[in-house]
Write a protein that holds these residues in place. Sequence first.
Motif, mmCIF file in Angstrom:
data_model
loop_
_atom_site.group_PDB
_atom_site.id
_atom_site.type_symbol
_atom_site.label_atom_id
_atom_site.label_comp_id
_atom_site.label_asym_id
_atom_site.label_seq_id
_atom_site.Cartn_x
_atom_site.Cartn_y
_atom_site.Cartn_z
ATOM 1 N N TYR A 131 31.132 -4.701 15.077
ATOM 2 C CA TYR A 131 30.836 -4.310 16.465
ATOM 3 C C TYR A 131 29.359 -4.474 16.783
ATOM 4 C CZ TYR A 131 28.829 0.446 15.766
ATOM 5 O OH TYR A 131 28.022 1.515 15.455
ATOM 6 N N SER A 174 13.943 -2.832 -0.620
ATOM 7 C CA SER A 174 12.919 -2.110 -1.379
ATOM 8 C C SER A 174 12.575 -2.740 -2.729
ATOM 9 C CB SER A 174 13.362 -0.663 -1.599
ATOM 10 O OG SER A 174 14.520 -0.620 -2.406
ATOM 11 N N LYS A 178 17.142 -6.469 -4.911
ATOM 12 C CA LYS A 178 17.812 -6.373 -3.604
ATOM 13 C C LYS A 178 17.459 -7.591 -2.737
ATOM 14 C CE LYS A 178 18.515 -1.362 -3.297
ATOM 15 N NZ LYS A 178 18.429 -0.162 -2.453
ATOM 16 N N TYR A 193 9.641 -4.076 2.169
ATOM 17 C CA TYR A 193 8.875 -3.165 3.034
ATOM 18 C C TYR A 193 8.205 -2.041 2.267
ATOM 19 C CZ TYR A 193 13.542 -0.734 3.753
ATOM 20 O OH TYR A 193 14.762 -0.129 3.625
ATOM 21 N N ARG A 321 18.609 5.385 -3.311
ATOM 22 C CA ARG A 321 18.390 3.960 -3.029
ATOM 23 C C ARG A 321 18.713 3.072 -4.225
ATOM 24 N NH1 ARG A 321 12.749 4.196 0.454
ATOM 25 N NH2 ARG A 321 13.184 2.028 0.934
HETATM 26 P P1 NDP Z 1 23.333 1.624 2.457
HETATM 27 O O1 NDP Z 1 24.105 0.953 1.402
HETATM 28 O O2 NDP Z 1 22.623 0.779 3.465
HETATM 29 O O3 NDP Z 1 22.301 2.606 1.760
HETATM 30 C C1 NDP Z 1 21.192 3.081 2.440
HETATM 31 C C2 NDP Z 1 19.978 2.179 2.204
HETATM 32 O O4 NDP Z 1 18.959 2.582 3.107
HETATM 33 C C3 NDP Z 1 19.378 2.319 0.827
HETATM 34 O O5 NDP Z 1 20.005 1.553 -0.172
HETATM 35 C C4 NDP Z 1 17.956 1.880 1.078
HETATM 36 O O6 NDP Z 1 17.832 0.466 0.983
HETATM 37 C C5 NDP Z 1 17.727 2.261 2.545
HETATM 38 N N1 NDP Z 1 16.801 3.401 2.661
HETATM 39 C C6 NDP Z 1 15.559 3.344 3.206
HETATM 40 N N2 NDP Z 1 14.953 4.514 3.120
HETATM 41 C C7 NDP Z 1 15.804 5.359 2.497
HETATM 42 C C8 NDP Z 1 15.721 6.717 2.097
HETATM 43 N N3 NDP Z 1 14.618 7.466 2.338
HETATM 44 N N4 NDP Z 1 16.767 7.275 1.466
HETATM 45 C C9 NDP Z 1 17.868 6.563 1.222
HETATM 46 N N5 NDP Z 1 18.011 5.252 1.570
HETATM 47 C C10 NDP Z 1 16.985 4.646 2.202
HETATM 48 O O7 NDP Z 1 24.280 2.659 3.202
HETATM 49 P P2 NDP Z 1 25.495 2.325 4.196
HETATM 50 O O8 NDP Z 1 25.688 0.870 4.304
HETATM 51 O O9 NDP Z 1 26.629 3.195 3.835
HETATM 52 O O10 NDP Z 1 24.934 2.876 5.584
HETATM 53 C C11 NDP Z 1 23.735 2.357 6.120
HETATM 54 C C12 NDP Z 1 23.349 3.166 7.333
HETATM 55 O O11 NDP Z 1 24.214 2.835 8.406
HETATM 56 C C13 NDP Z 1 23.402 4.680 7.157
HETATM 57 O O12 NDP Z 1 22.275 5.234 7.801
HETATM 58 C C14 NDP Z 1 24.672 5.059 7.900
HETATM 59 O O13 NDP Z 1 24.623 6.347 8.390
HETATM 60 C C15 NDP Z 1 24.680 4.026 8.997
HETATM 61 N N6 NDP Z 1 26.018 3.779 9.549
HETATM 62 C C16 NDP Z 1 26.181 3.934 10.885
HETATM 63 C C17 NDP Z 1 27.372 3.674 11.492
HETATM 64 C C18 NDP Z 1 27.496 3.729 12.967
HETATM 65 O O14 NDP Z 1 28.515 3.332 13.528
HETATM 66 N N7 NDP Z 1 26.488 4.205 13.679
HETATM 67 C C19 NDP Z 1 28.565 3.312 10.691
HETATM 68 C C20 NDP Z 1 28.258 3.058 9.289
HETATM 69 C C21 NDP Z 1 27.028 3.323 8.749
HETATM 70 P P3 NDP Z 1 16.410 -0.113 0.401
HETATM 71 O O15 NDP Z 1 16.312 0.456 -0.994
HETATM 72 O O16 NDP Z 1 16.552 -1.568 0.438
HETATM 73 O O17 NDP Z 1 15.362 0.441 1.314
#
Ligand code: NDP
Length: 331
Positions: A131, A174, A178, A193, A321
């Motif tokens: 979406y 990060s 990745k 980043y 993460r």
């Molecule tokens: P991810 O697999 O994307 O995990 C979260 C990633 O966010 C981490 O791996 C990390 O990637 C990054 N990140 C950056 N800062 C932080 C932090 N302080 N703590 C933790 N993670 C951090 O999760 P999902 O794919 O399950 O979900 C991604 C996002 O999308 C979530 O925020 C979720 O709530 C949102 N979402 C929203 C929906 C909607 O319809 N609005 C539906 C589905 C999900 P890196 O290490 O590379 O920084």
Amino acid sequence: MTTGTTTVVATAPGGPEVLAVRTVPALRPGPGEVVVDVAAAGVNFIDTYRRSGVYPMTYPGVLGSEGAGTVTAVGDGVETVRPGDRVAWCDAPDSYASQVLLPAERAVPVPDDVDLLTAAALPLQGLTAHYLVTSTFAVGPGQDVLVHAGAGGVGLLLTQLAVRRGARVITTVSTSDKADLSRAAGAHDVVLYTELDDLTRDLPAVVRGLTDDRGVHVAYDSVGKDTFDASLASVRTRGTLVLFGGSSGQVPPFDLQRLNAAGSLAVARPSLAHHVATREELLSRSDDLFRAVSDGTLHVRVGATYPLADAARAHEALESRRTTGKVLLVP
Ligand code: NDP
């Protein structure tokens, strides 16, 4: 014959330590409902928001809203699925369990050539990615797109779908591992980043450097608190910032006047529930995704699989993460 259902409940708002295994009686379908033996349940960031109390839930309560499995019983009036059918779902409560009860209209048939672990990994994050690139902002050929957390569950799928629509995708991640995964998903440029001295100042400069100083047409930001200002400054005049999560924390109240000053920008804050509210829309988006998996144009990465009883370890990994792609729980 199933004698009981194993579930994982959040006993109170808190960290992963509040998760506990509970056994409840075997489920029986009411009218319009189906019971499914769960092959795998999806772990999503929203589960951590509920567990910690950021989003409301009743404690003790079973977590999870996504999975895939095999129908074992159907209630009166159910005609869309039968016992033995393989189905997936993304918006049924209590999915961290060995069995779930679903309204039949939310059960999505899984095609024969898609295995149940892939089917469990796709609904919530895949439908979200779908979406976001079709409805919230219709990504098109030649557009520049920024995707944060490019190696995450949503990030890997969103990158692939945006690239398939002809966009040029810049991601943030990060770690260098990745970064490799994000590039393999089709990202043209990947920014570490966490290595920038000042994310809010430096990321827009990097993004503008990659886009002839114009900025991106759309920024998809699920990281939230830490990245929101950088995202806003990375979007081109009349572009769109889509805030769809808060993995680093929720974005504080925001002065709309900033959108004017930044170049007549739009900000969207969408939710999956409003994009799969009818069975027709749920099936149409799911069909697009399953077809893309079947024809090999969409790769679903299951980055980690935990036993259901180890849900706390899965939450710890997601929140620190350490995960990539999808995290699954297997009963
Ligand atoms: P991810 O697999 O994307 O995990 C979260 C990633 O966010 C981490 O791996 C990390 O990637 C990054 N990140 C950056 N800062 C932080 C932090 N302080 N703590 C933790 N993670 C951090 O999760 P999902 O794919 O399950 O979900 C991604 C996002 O999308 C979530 O925020 C979720 O709530 C949102 N979402 C929203 C929906 C909607 O319809 N609005 C539906 C589905 C999900 P890196 O290490 O590379 O920084």
